[in-house]
Design a protein around this motif. Structure first.
Motif, PDB file in Angstrom:
ATOM      1  N   LYS A 181     -31.871 -16.701  -2.754  1.00 50.12           N
ATOM      2  CA  LYS A 181     -31.298 -16.879  -4.083  1.00 50.12           C
ATOM      3  C   LYS A 181     -32.098 -17.919  -4.851  1.00 50.12           C
ATOM      4  O   LYS A 181     -32.519 -18.931  -4.295  1.00 50.12           O
ATOM      5  N   THR A 227     -33.095 -19.143  -9.297  1.00 49.11           N
ATOM      6  CA  THR A 227     -32.791 -19.047 -10.719  1.00 49.11           C
ATOM      7  C   THR A 227     -34.058 -18.689 -11.461  1.00 49.11           C
ATOM      8  O   THR A 227     -35.098 -19.322 -11.272  1.00 49.11           O
ATOM      9  N   TRP A 259     -34.838 -28.618  -6.516  1.00 47.40           N
ATOM     10  CA  TRP A 259     -35.226 -27.242  -6.815  1.00 47.40           C
ATOM     11  C   TRP A 259     -36.721 -27.117  -6.630  1.00 47.40           C
ATOM     12  O   TRP A 259     -37.487 -27.984  -7.057  1.00 47.40           O
ATOM     13  N   TRP A 264     -39.601 -18.877 -11.328  1.00 42.81           N
ATOM     14  CA  TRP A 264     -38.396 -19.037 -10.514  1.00 42.81           C
ATOM     15  C   TRP A 264     -38.254 -20.464 -10.024  1.00 42.81           C
ATOM     16  O   TRP A 264     -39.242 -21.153  -9.793  1.00 42.81           O
TER      17      TRP A 264
END
Length: 66
Positions: free
Chosen positions: A40, A42, A13, A51
């Protein structure tokens, strides 16, 4: 990119800044794309964390897929 931990494949990530660097755009552009759903990611509950974007999403954008 994937990280292997305990025999499990886990996706890497990225922060907004890391994603912007890979995409060669300004970090604010990445934030706009996240809010508009172009990419996209999270958004953590704690706002100060910011984010997180899966590296597969950056790869998808770099391949030109929608």
């Amino acid at each position: 990119m994937y990280i292997v931990e305990g025999g499990e494949m886990q996706e890497e990530w990225l922060t907004v800044e890391e994603a912007a660097s890979k995409l060669k755009v300004h970090p604010e552009t990445v934030r706009v794309w996240l809010r508009e759903g172009v990419i996209k990611g999270t958004k953590p509950v704690q706002r100060r964390i910011g984010w997180r974007i899966p590296s597969s999403e950056i790869d998808r954008v770099l391949r030109g897929e929608q």
